[in-house]
Design an enzyme around this catalytic site. Structure first.
Site, PDB file in Angstrom:
ATOM      1  N   LYS A  39       0.536  -1.428  -0.149  1.00  0.00           N
ATOM      2  CA  LYS A  39       0.164  -0.359  -0.065  1.00  0.00           C
ATOM      3  C   LYS A  39       1.173   1.136  -0.404  1.00  0.00           C
ATOM      4  O   LYS A  39       1.630   1.305   0.894  1.00  0.00           O
ATOM      5  CB  LYS A  39      -0.941   0.214   1.234  1.00  0.00           C
ATOM      6  N   ASP A  66      -3.270   4.267  -2.142  1.00  0.00           N
ATOM      7  CA  ASP A  66      -4.342   4.529  -0.548  1.00  0.00           C
ATOM      8  C   ASP A  66      -4.193   6.493  -0.833  1.00  0.00           C
ATOM      9  O   ASP A  66      -4.273   7.034  -0.539  1.00  0.00           O
ATOM     10  CB  ASP A  66      -4.092   4.120   0.568  1.00  0.00           C
ATOM     11  N   LEU A  67      -4.972   6.729  -2.014  1.00  0.00           N
ATOM     12  CA  LEU A  67      -4.990   7.998  -2.332  1.00  0.00           C
ATOM     13  C   LEU A  67      -6.247   8.565  -2.076  1.00  0.00           C
ATOM     14  O   LEU A  67      -6.286  10.391  -1.801  1.00  0.00           O
ATOM     15  CB  LEU A  67      -4.637   8.889  -3.651  1.00  0.00           C
ATOM     16  N   LYS A  68      -7.418   8.360  -1.335  1.00  0.00           N
ATOM     17  CA  LYS A  68      -8.444   8.623  -0.527  1.00  0.00           C
ATOM     18  C   LYS A  68      -9.436   9.765  -1.882  1.00  0.00           C
ATOM     19  O   LYS A  68      -9.516  10.731  -0.703  1.00  0.00           O
ATOM     20  CB  LYS A  68      -8.243   8.986   0.077  1.00  0.00           C
ATOM     21  N   ASP A  71     -13.392  14.561  -5.038  1.00  0.00           N
ATOM     22  CA  ASP A  71     -13.339  16.399  -5.335  1.00  0.00           C
ATOM     23  C   ASP A  71     -14.539  16.467  -6.340  1.00  0.00           C
ATOM     24  O   ASP A  71     -15.575  15.074  -5.843  1.00  0.00           O
ATOM     25  CB  ASP A  71     -11.994  16.442  -6.300  1.00  0.00           C
ATOM     26  N   ILE A  72     -14.829  17.118  -6.721  1.00  0.00           N
ATOM     27  CA  ILE A  72     -15.369  17.097  -8.239  1.00  0.00           C
ATOM     28  C   ILE A  72     -15.545  15.987  -8.711  1.00  0.00           C
ATOM     29  O   ILE A  72     -14.523  14.996  -8.721  1.00  0.00           O
ATOM     30  CB  ILE A  72     -15.904  18.602  -8.726  1.00  0.00           C
ATOM     31  N   THR A 125     -11.577   6.146  10.263  1.00  0.00           N
ATOM     32  CA  THR A 125     -11.561   5.451  11.588  1.00  0.00           C
ATOM     33  C   THR A 125     -11.436   6.751  12.618  1.00  0.00           C
ATOM     34  O   THR A 125     -10.972   6.581  13.995  1.00  0.00           O
ATOM     35  CB  THR A 125     -10.448   4.054  12.167  1.00  0.00           C
ATOM     36  N   GLY A 215       0.347  -2.059   8.719  1.00  0.00           N
ATOM     37  CA  GLY A 215       1.861  -1.632   8.714  1.00  0.00           C
ATOM     38  C   GLY A 215       3.077  -1.865   9.751  1.00  0.00           C
ATOM     39  O   GLY A 215       3.639  -2.762   9.084  1.00  0.00           O
ATOM     40  N   ARG A 216       2.838  -0.664  10.888  1.00  0.00           N
ATOM     41  CA  ARG A 216       4.151  -0.734  11.857  1.00  0.00           C
ATOM     42  C   ARG A 216       4.467  -2.321  12.081  1.00  0.00           C
ATOM     43  O   ARG A 216       5.867  -2.371  12.569  1.00  0.00           O
ATOM     44  CB  ARG A 216       3.914   0.182  13.337  1.00  0.00           C
TER      45      ARG A 216
HETATM   46  O1  C5P Z   1       0.940   1.182  10.507  1.00  0.00           O
HETATM   47  P1  C5P Z   1      -0.791   0.443  10.920  1.00  0.00           P
HETATM   48  O2  C5P Z   1      -0.358  -0.874  10.800  1.00  0.00           O
HETATM   49  O3  C5P Z   1      -1.137   1.155  11.880  1.00  0.00           O
HETATM   50  O4  C5P Z   1      -0.633   0.755   9.509  1.00  0.00           O
HETATM   51  C1  C5P Z   1      -2.348   0.933   9.275  1.00  0.00           C
HETATM   52  C2  C5P Z   1      -2.425   1.642   7.990  1.00  0.00           C
HETATM   53  O5  C5P Z   1      -3.813   1.733   7.179  1.00  0.00           O
HETATM   54  C3  C5P Z   1      -1.759   3.433   7.903  1.00  0.00           C
HETATM   55  O6  C5P Z   1      -0.903   3.376   6.045  1.00  0.00           O
HETATM   56  C4  C5P Z   1      -3.150   4.244   7.799  1.00  0.00           C
HETATM   57  O7  C5P Z   1      -3.383   5.626   6.499  1.00  0.00           O
HETATM   58  C5  C5P Z   1      -4.690   3.108   7.258  1.00  0.00           C
HETATM   59  N1  C5P Z   1      -5.314   3.606   7.921  1.00  0.00           N
HETATM   60  C6  C5P Z   1      -5.957   3.292   8.916  1.00  0.00           C
HETATM   61  N2  C5P Z   1      -7.268   3.275   9.017  1.00  0.00           N
HETATM   62  C7  C5P Z   1      -8.019   3.493   8.409  1.00  0.00           C
HETATM   63  C8  C5P Z   1      -7.753   4.205   6.679  1.00  0.00           C
HETATM   64  C9  C5P Z   1      -6.643   4.061   6.839  1.00  0.00           C
HETATM   65  O8  C5P Z   1      -5.227   2.846   9.651  1.00  0.00           O
HETATM   66  N3  C5P Z   1      -9.472   3.922   8.609  1.00  0.00           N
END
Ligand code: C5P
Length: 244
Positions: A39, A66-68, A71-72, A125, A215-216
């Site tokens: 991602k 994941d650029l969400k 816009d119009i 979230t 992610g982390r």
């Molecule tokens: O590090 P971690 O596992 O928390 O990363 C979650 C990823 O999902 C991040 O890139 C975060 O921006 C993305 N994300 C999120 N909650 C959302 C939408 C996207 O944590 N509602």
């Protein structure tokens, strides 16, 4: 697993949340090709540019861009067409952009030879009921998630990004068809970081999620490849148990 979505069965999407291209590429080069999807979010995309999508693809990975967009309709359609041409596997928009914007995004991709999956963010979230009320949305988070998911799916989008808890409700309401993508995944023993409602990979799959964004726990692990493989093992074990 919903059939016919694509040929690659990796359900794990590793969030490359790095500020610099070099850091992202160092991890990409260390990962066995095809072991997960990747991602790329706003921070890294703005720093590294579209070329990084091509580099990840060339290294053998599907890319969720994941650029969400929000816009119009005409602007979102153009943006979707542009990132669709980069060869992303999945892209997303905000469902709150409304029906015309969602349909414009879907129609823009329909003209591409290999269109990406198009998913919608329902309620971020980071929102809670009071912060939603401040922007004029009363009735709470769950009702708004369901309303926006209904809108996005009726506009022909492939699925939604949601929390695992919402996934169970949405799966119950909309059946097997929509693609459900869920962040906030934490394997046993890892820190929650700033995520408040985390679930394990196995629990998320049991709730009907198709793709797990993590992610982390991987990107900040001492050995990211070993951390990824441990999650992949849990995913495979759960998949076998659930006969996904
Ligand atoms: O590090 P971690 O596992 O928390 O990363 C979650 C990823 O999902 C991040 O890139 C975060 O921006 C993305 N994300 C999120 N909650 C959302 C939408 C996207 O944590 N509602």
């Amino acid at each position: 697993m919903n059939a016919g979505r694509d040929n690659d069965d990796s359900r794990l999407i590793v969030a490359l949340d790095y500020p610099r291209q070099e850091d992202a590429l160092a991890l990409v080069r260390a990962l066995p090709p095809g072991c997960c999807r990747l991602k790329i979010g706003k921070e890294l995309f703005c720093a590294a540019g579209p070329e990084l999508v091509t580099q990840c693809r060339d290294a053998g990975f599907d890319v969720f861009l994941d650029l969400k967009f929000h816009d119009i309709p005409n602007t979102v359609a153009g943006a979707c067409r542009a990132v669709g041409r980069l060869g992303a596997w999945m892209i997303n928009v905000h469902a709150s952009g409304g029906r015309h914007m969602l349909e414009a995004a879907r129609e823009a991709l329909a003209g591409l030879p290999a269109p990406p999956l198009l998913t919608a963010v329902t309620v971020l979230t980071s929102h809670d009921a009071p912060s939603l009320a401040e922007v004029g949305v009363t009735g709470g988070v769950e009702q708004q998630v369901e309303r926006l998911a209904t809108l996005a799916l009726s506009a022909g989008l492939d699925g939604v990004v949601c929390s695992a808890r919402e996934a169970a409700r949405l799966r119950g309401r909309f059946g097997r068809q929509p693609v459900l993508v869920t962040p906030g995944i934490r394997p046993a023993g890892s820190s929650d970081d700033d995520q408040s409602r985390t679930v394990s990979p196995g629990a998320a799959l049991a709730m009907g999620v198709d793709y797990l964004v993590i992610g982390r726990p991987i990107t900040r692990a001492k050995d990211p490849v070993a951390a990824l493989m441990a999650v992949q093992d849990e995913v495979n074990r759960t998949g076998e148990n659930l006969r996904l």
